[in-house]
Design a protein around this motif. Structure first.
Motif, mmCIF file in Angstrom:
data_model
loop_
_atom_site.group_PDB
_atom_site.id
_atom_site.type_symbol
_atom_site.label_atom_id
_atom_site.label_comp_id
_atom_site.label_asym_id
_atom_site.label_seq_id
_atom_site.Cartn_x
_atom_site.Cartn_y
_atom_site.Cartn_z
ATOM 1 N N PRO A 7 22.775 -42.976 23.191
ATOM 2 C CA PRO A 7 21.999 -42.537 21.994
ATOM 3 C C PRO A 7 21.779 -43.808 20.947
ATOM 4 O O PRO A 7 22.680 -44.757 20.875
ATOM 5 N N THR A 10 21.015 -44.847 15.206
ATOM 6 C CA THR A 10 20.904 -44.246 14.210
ATOM 7 C C THR A 10 21.289 -42.703 14.396
ATOM 8 O O THR A 10 21.096 -41.985 13.470
ATOM 9 N N SER A 11 21.442 -42.416 15.704
ATOM 10 C CA SER A 11 21.712 -41.011 15.899
ATOM 11 C C SER A 11 23.194 -40.620 15.592
ATOM 12 O O SER A 11 24.156 -41.283 15.693
ATOM 13 N N LEU A 13 25.093 -39.167 17.297
ATOM 14 C CA LEU A 13 25.698 -39.209 18.609
ATOM 15 C C LEU A 13 26.401 -40.360 18.719
ATOM 16 O O LEU A 13 27.265 -40.578 19.530
ATOM 17 N N ALA A 69 21.467 -36.842 25.613
ATOM 18 C CA ALA A 69 21.012 -36.368 24.640
ATOM 19 C C ALA A 69 21.264 -34.934 24.514
ATOM 20 O O ALA A 69 20.723 -34.332 23.568
ATOM 21 N N SER A 82 23.182 -33.132 10.889
ATOM 22 C CA SER A 82 22.166 -33.780 10.248
ATOM 23 C C SER A 82 20.629 -33.304 11.034
ATOM 24 O O SER A 82 20.755 -32.780 12.108
ATOM 25 N N GLN A 85 18.378 -33.059 15.440
ATOM 26 C CA GLN A 85 19.126 -32.967 16.708
ATOM 27 C C GLN A 85 18.768 -31.586 17.360
ATOM 28 O O GLN A 85 18.068 -30.910 16.811
#
Ligand SMILES: CSCCC(=O)C(=O)COP(=O)(O)O
Ligand code: ZN
Length: 227
Positions: A7, A10-11, A13, A69, A82, A85
């Motif tokens: 990921p 910035t994810s 995850l 993902a 957030s 997703q």
């Protein structure tokens, strides 16, 4: 299991790659065992206790071929922490309600043939009763084969919030709280553990015991689970 892209930094995850890969491997294993065929099943691990946050599978994904993902971070209300997703499992609240219990680190939901058939066959009794098997000792806290385990059965519904409340009532029941797992009629099984390894062991043990119960019924030709 094929490698997939990590990921982006910035994810939400990011930083959870090891847990994501452990759940991906779990999905592949459960798919190979025939317990999570197609898009059935969902899996979660606790990534934060206070506040409670779970890493959970996204809805509608092939559980034998999960990519990095295919996961979401949700809060105790089952909401993504957030925006941006994927949609979390349709059964997210059945994970959060169990994960709220102290000591739970992972929740696994499977759709095996034996769990599906027995959840219907024993629905009127309210539970599948499993007694006397050595393999019961594979369940947390059971130290002897001289034990009777009741795997309770809930009616299936598409109203997951309502089912989650029924499960909550049984999990917190002071007289006979749910232990190790439960069944949903003609649907599948939920089990959990202090971590993913223990939850996986509980899947294997309960599935083995359900299969013993079903095969014994087939060989003896009747619904006499306690005889
Ligand atoms: C064909 S599986 C039907 C939905 C289900 O029971 C399940 O476990 C998977 O749902 P999810 O939203 O987690 O993909
Ligand atoms: Zn399901």
């Amino acid at each position: 299991m094929t490698a997939t892209a990590a990921p982006p930094a910035t994810s939400p995850l990011a930083g959870h790659e090891a847990k994501i890969d452990a759940l991906r491997e779990t999905g592949h294993w459960l798919w190979q065992r025939g317990f999570s065929l197609g898009t059935s099943s969902n899996y979660s691990v606790v990534v934060s206790r206070d506040p409670l946050e779970l890493l959970i599978t996204a809805s509608g994904k092939d559980k034998g071929r999960l990519t990095r993902a295919d996961f979401v971070i949700v809060d105790r209300d089952g909401k993504a922490t957030s925006p941006g997703q994927p949609k979390s499992s349709a059964e997210t609240l059945l994970h959060t309600v169990v994960a709220e219990l102290p000591g739970v680190g992972a929740v696994l939901h499977t759709h095996s043939v034996w769990a599906t058939v027995l959840s219907d066959l024993f629905f009127k009794q309210g539970a599948v009763e499993i007694a006397g098997y050595e393999m019961l000792k594979g369940l947390d806290g059971i130290t002897t084969h001289e034990h009777t385990s009741q795997i309770e059965i809930f009616e299936n519904t598409q109203d997951i919030p309502q089912l989650a409340e029924q499960v909550r009532e049984r999990l917190t029941n002071s007289i006979r709280p749910l232990k190790h797992g439960y069944l949903i009629r003609k649907h599948g099984m939920y089990t959990w553990g202090k971590d993913l390894d223990e939850a996986r062991r509980h899947v294997e043990i309960i599935e083995f015991l359900l299969e013993c119960t079903a095969r014994r019924l087939m060989l003896t030709g009747g619904l006499h689970p306690a005889s």
